[in-house]
Design an enzyme around this catalytic site. Structure first.
Site, mmCIF file in Angstrom:
data_model
loop_
_atom_site.group_PDB
_atom_site.id
_atom_site.type_symbol
_atom_site.label_atom_id
_atom_site.label_comp_id
_atom_site.label_asym_id
_atom_site.label_seq_id
_atom_site.Cartn_x
_atom_site.Cartn_y
_atom_site.Cartn_z
ATOM 1 N N ASP A 1 -0.375 -5.928 0.358
ATOM 2 C CA ASP A 1 -1.662 -6.256 -0.249
ATOM 3 C C ASP A 1 -1.484 -7.556 -1.022
ATOM 4 O OD1 ASP A 1 -3.338 -4.067 0.522
ATOM 5 O OD2 ASP A 1 -2.214 -2.803 -0.862
ATOM 6 N N CYS B 1 0.848 -1.189 0.000
ATOM 7 C CA CYS B 1 0.000 0.000 0.000
ATOM 8 C C CYS B 1 0.888 1.244 0.000
ATOM 9 C CB CYS B 1 -0.901 -0.005 1.235
ATOM 10 S SG CYS B 1 -1.875 1.512 1.414
#
Length: 135
Positions: A57, A50
Site C-alpha cells: 500500500d 496489506c
C-alpha cells in the site's frame, strides 16, 4: 578518490536498513515555547503491506502539529516512517499508530494526521484524525 564498493546480495543488513531498524522518534526543545505555531510535514513515500493480501500500500502522510515543549527531529520522522515498509498493517491502524507514537514522544498541543492512500482495486481511501491536548 575512493570507490565505494557496490553492495552484493550476500551482504546481510545495509546501512540504510540498519538506520531504519534502529530508529526512534527523537525530540529537541521547542525553540519558541509559549508561542503557538504549526509545523507541517508531508511524507509522500509511505508504504506498508496489506495484512490480508500482502500487497503493498502506498500513501502520502500529512502531519500538522502545534509543538508544546518538544519538536520532533525530521530525519527521525523519515526513518520512523520508513520502518512501516515491511509491516503488515491496515490503513486505519497505521495512521492511528503514527499518531500514538508521535503523541507519546512530543506531547504536542494539537496534532492532525491524514493518510491519503493510493487507490487499489478502484477504491481510494483517506484516514484523518484531529487531536487537541486537554487543558
Amino acid at each position: 578518490m575512493t570507490d565505494i564498493p557496490f553492495p552484493t546480495t550476500t551482504e546481510s543488513v545495509k546501512y540504510g536498513e540498519r538506520a531504519i531498524e534502529e530508529n526512534e522518534l527523537i525530540t529537541f526543545p521547542n525553540p519558541r515555547p509559549g508561542r503557538p505555531y504549526d509545523v507541517n510535514i508531508t511524507l509522500p513515500e509511505f508504504t506498508c503491506k496489506c495484512p490480508f493480501s500482502g500487497y503493498p500500500d502506498f500513501a502520502t502522510i500529512y502531519i500538522t502539529y502545534t509543538p508544546n515543549e518538544k519538536v520532533v527531529e525530521l530525519k527521525a520522522i523519515k526513518l520512523y516512517i520508513n520502518g512501516y515498509r515491511d509491516r503488515y498493517i491496515s490503513h486505519e491502524e497505521s495512521v492511528n499508530q503514527i499518531m500514538d507514537d508521535f503523541l507519546a514522544v512530543a506531547d504536542p498541543l494539537k496534532f492532525k494526521i491524514k493518510g491519503d492512500f493510493q487507490p487499489r482495486g478502484n477504491v481510494h481511501m483517506t484516514v484523518e484524525i484531529d487531536y487537541e491536548k486537554p487543558v
